[in-house]
Design a protein around this motif. Sequence first.
Motif, PDB file in Angstrom:
ATOM      1  N   UNK A 278      40.363  29.044  40.376  1.00 34.91           N
ATOM      2  CA  UNK A 278      39.226  28.293  39.865  1.00 34.91           C
ATOM      3  C   UNK A 278      38.128  29.299  39.528  1.00 34.91           C
ATOM      4  N   UNK A 279      37.692  29.318  38.271  1.00 34.79           N
ATOM      5  CA  UNK A 279      36.663  30.259  37.842  1.00 34.79           C
ATOM      6  C   UNK A 279      35.579  29.512  37.074  1.00 34.79           C
ATOM      7  N   UNK A 280      34.359  30.012  37.184  1.00 31.71           N
ATOM      8  CA  UNK A 280      33.237  29.347  36.521  1.00 31.71           C
ATOM      9  C   UNK A 280      32.238  30.384  36.036  1.00 31.71           C
TER      10      UNK A 280
ATOM     11  N   UNK B  77      46.852  26.662  47.964  1.00 36.17           N
ATOM     12  CA  UNK B  77      45.694  27.542  48.034  1.00 36.17           C
ATOM     13  C   UNK B  77      45.021  27.662  46.673  1.00 36.17           C
ATOM     14  N   UNK B  78      43.692  27.716  46.692  1.00 38.13           N
ATOM     15  CA  UNK B  78      42.896  27.941  45.490  1.00 38.13           C
ATOM     16  C   UNK B  78      42.060  29.196  45.707  1.00 38.13           C
ATOM     17  N   UNK B  79      42.129  30.148  44.762  1.00 40.88           N
ATOM     18  CA  UNK B  79      41.260  31.332  44.756  1.00 40.88           C
ATOM     19  C   UNK B  79      40.108  31.027  43.811  1.00 40.88           C
TER      20      UNK B  79
ATOM     21  N   UNK C 139      39.197  39.223  38.884  1.00 41.96           N
ATOM     22  CA  UNK C 139      39.663  39.272  40.269  1.00 41.96           C
ATOM     23  C   UNK C 139      40.479  38.029  40.611  1.00 41.96           C
ATOM     24  N   UNK C 140      40.041  36.851  40.163  1.00 41.28           N
ATOM     25  CA  UNK C 140      40.828  35.643  40.413  1.00 41.28           C
ATOM     26  C   UNK C 140      42.171  35.745  39.694  1.00 41.28           C
TER      27      UNK C 140
ATOM     28  N   UNK D  15      39.060  34.326  29.717  1.00 40.08           N
ATOM     29  CA  UNK D  15      39.593  35.457  28.944  1.00 40.08           C
ATOM     30  C   UNK D  15      40.016  36.583  29.878  1.00 40.08           C
ATOM     31  N   UNK D  16      39.171  36.909  30.835  1.00 36.86           N
ATOM     32  CA  UNK D  16      39.483  38.027  31.731  1.00 36.86           C
ATOM     33  C   UNK D  16      40.582  37.669  32.716  1.00 36.86           C
ATOM     34  N   UNK D  17      40.625  36.423  33.170  1.00 35.63           N
ATOM     35  CA  UNK D  17      41.716  36.005  34.061  1.00 35.63           C
ATOM     36  C   UNK D  17      43.054  36.130  33.354  1.00 35.63           C
TER      37      UNK D  17
END
Length: 315
Positions: A72-74, A12-14, A53-54, A83-85
């Motif tokens: 996965x964040x962009x 799974x990918x968030x 959130x991710x 940084x936030x993750x």
Amino acid sequence: MSEPTATTRPIKIIAGADDFGTPLKDALVSHLRSLNIDVEDLGTSSYYSAGAEVGRRVSQSLSSTATDTRGLVSCGTGAGVSIFANKFPGVFATTCLTPSDAVNARSINNSNVLAVSGKSTSPESAIEILETWLNTPFKSPCPANNNEPWPEPIQSFLDNSLVEMPLIGKEIEIENQNQNPNPNNACAVCCLIENRELNPVDLIPGASMKIVRESPTSAFVEFKAGSVEPAHHHTFGHDLVVIRGKKSVWNLTKEERYDLTVGDYLFTPAGDVHRVKYYEDTQFFIKWDGKWDMFFDEDLDAAHKAIDKELSGNK
């Protein structure tokens, strides 16, 4: 660069992004789904919320051995969301601008959240980065070591890193807890609400509030999980900062939705009609430009129906 060694793909990918990173995130989500990889797309939110959130969701998944969940964040640069993750335990988010970055991130750091740049990376390049990141096992040869096997001291370091890295900073945390056993005291704003008795708000089930200053008005507000504020407006605009929990605000006047969590800020102008849903027990600080008032534009049943329709349409 040699081809990365294939490994089991994550189950799974968030995925999440801010406005600057959404087009790239959407392209990568589409590609992941074409590979039959399970993706939960959280959509678009403010750039710190997207990463946070991710990161939160990936961190929570670490307690389960049933799935291998990654993130996965962009955003515009890929830096802010990573940084936030990384604020969440067990999350190793890495910004990758090249496939070599992706190999290094997986091989050396066991990266479980990939951050990409919506402003400087094309969809084609991002897909190559993503596939490299997916297919590279932890501790495999990588460009940082000229794609050669790691020497024994480095291999030993990597072997121990998964146990040692989560312990970094723990001694400071334990020391702070021993000196100050109340966790609320770690936050200056939380200190203000500690030991304050909040009074139920008769107008809205599940709400309680303590006004600490009047005209202009400042208050601490709490809502129970599942609570809803029907569409309403105020004579004065108001600022709020979320201290704890998670909520969505639909500004019906502007036809905009804001998904807010810890640390998020929102200003609602005077007269704007807005509806609110609380997903968790939520606490926030709010300041009106004048005296507090509240004028309802719908009843509670209508609000629940409208929100259920909105949320079911986003699944």
